[in-house]
Design an enzyme around this catalytic site. Sequence first.
Site, PDB file in Angstrom:
ATOM      1  N   HIS A  94       0.822  -1.211  -0.056  1.00 18.33           N
ATOM      2  CA  HIS A  94      -0.027  -0.044   0.136  1.00 18.33           C
ATOM      3  C   HIS A  94       0.756   1.226   0.122  1.00 18.33           C
ATOM      4  O   HIS A  94       2.129   1.271   0.240  1.00 18.33           O
ATOM      5  CB  HIS A  94      -0.820  -0.117   1.160  1.00 18.33           C
ATOM      6  CG  HIS A  94      -0.241   0.146   2.702  1.00 18.33           C
ATOM      7  ND1 HIS A  94       0.692  -0.704   3.254  1.00 18.33           N
ATOM      8  CD2 HIS A  94      -0.125   1.202   3.321  1.00 18.33           C
ATOM      9  CE1 HIS A  94       0.988  -0.418   4.303  1.00 18.33           C
ATOM     10  NE2 HIS A  94       0.661   0.889   4.588  1.00 18.33           N
ATOM     11  N   ASP A  96       0.395   5.060   1.868  1.00 22.69           N
ATOM     12  CA  ASP A  96      -0.334   5.959   2.995  1.00 22.69           C
ATOM     13  C   ASP A  96      -1.262   7.218   2.128  1.00 22.69           C
ATOM     14  O   ASP A  96      -0.737   7.782   1.428  1.00 22.69           O
ATOM     15  CB  ASP A  96       0.489   6.410   4.248  1.00 22.69           C
ATOM     16  CG  ASP A  96       1.231   5.495   4.713  1.00 22.69           C
ATOM     17  OD1 ASP A  96       0.867   3.962   4.805  1.00 22.69           O
ATOM     18  OD2 ASP A  96       2.193   5.715   5.349  1.00 22.69           O
ATOM     19  N   ARG A 264       5.020   6.440  14.081  1.00 22.95           N
ATOM     20  CA  ARG A 264       4.968   7.095  12.866  1.00 22.95           C
ATOM     21  C   ARG A 264       4.289   8.463  12.743  1.00 22.95           C
ATOM     22  O   ARG A 264       3.710   8.805  13.431  1.00 22.95           O
ATOM     23  CB  ARG A 264       4.297   6.241  11.905  1.00 22.95           C
ATOM     24  CG  ARG A 264       4.353   6.591  10.339  1.00 22.95           C
ATOM     25  CD  ARG A 264       3.154   5.779   9.445  1.00 22.95           C
ATOM     26  NE  ARG A 264       1.873   6.382   9.733  1.00 22.95           N
ATOM     27  CZ  ARG A 264       0.989   6.050   8.975  1.00 22.95           C
ATOM     28  NH1 ARG A 264       1.072   4.861   8.060  1.00 22.95           N
ATOM     29  NH2 ARG A 264      -0.292   6.787   8.996  1.00 22.95           N
TER      30      ARG A 264
END
Length: 273
Positions: A94, A96, A264
């Site tokens: 993926h 983000d 993160r």
Amino acid sequence: MQITALNGVGAEVTGVDLRRLTDRAEVELKQAFADHGVLFFRDQDLSPDDHIAFARRFGPININRFFKATPTHPEIAEVRKEKHQTTNIGGAWHTDHSYDQEPALGSVLVARDLPATGGDTLFASMYAAYDALSAGLKQTLEGLRAVHSSRHVFGAQGAYKGDAENRIGNAEAATQDAIHPVIITHPLSGRKALYVNPAFTLHFDGWTQAESWPLLSYLYQHAIQDAFTTRFVWQKGSVAFWDNRATWHYALNDYHGDFRLMHRITIEGCALS
């Protein structure tokens, strides 16, 4: 400071302390980020405040609306897997925030607590994926746009429903649908990049899902060829800073029975064309 390009995608940066960047080093890192798509750092000692200060050098911070934040710093999202859990966060290819109208510029991930073995992250270059397409397919894709969504992943009936530890929440905010070009001109490098991904892209704009799937499936398999990918082995003090417009990533879920915690920060981006 030394910047060494890696096979597949990304560059390793050595000889720098991210807590004490000079103006010249900041300029060099920004250029390397545009050129390589993901930067890897070792032996860093970033506090949460240092983590935030580094991210802010590249743009405003996006307060993630789905991930649980750290108790003391709302700017920092936890990417956590407990010893008893069998599913991880990000365990599929993926990029983000492609479901946002202005997708995230990038993410800065800091290792906090690592399993004894496993837990590596794979990265893939969407510059390289685009470059390797045939001239005919490039021409076809140039005229296409794709629909991206958060609903099927973060929504009430999405992939993370029933997460007992509430690692992912705020399902009522999973209403984002966005339409982006399938081939973008990267806002920093000016290079062409493939901009669809298996997790959040639903279908081509104006096409049904059934019509879209054969071509999307081909692109997904094409983009993860070994020649376009790098595997990053996390260590204490490791930091990865990736560009969400130029790369995909995949957090490997191969450490069952062990604990892993990463911090993160996501940096705001811009509309893509």
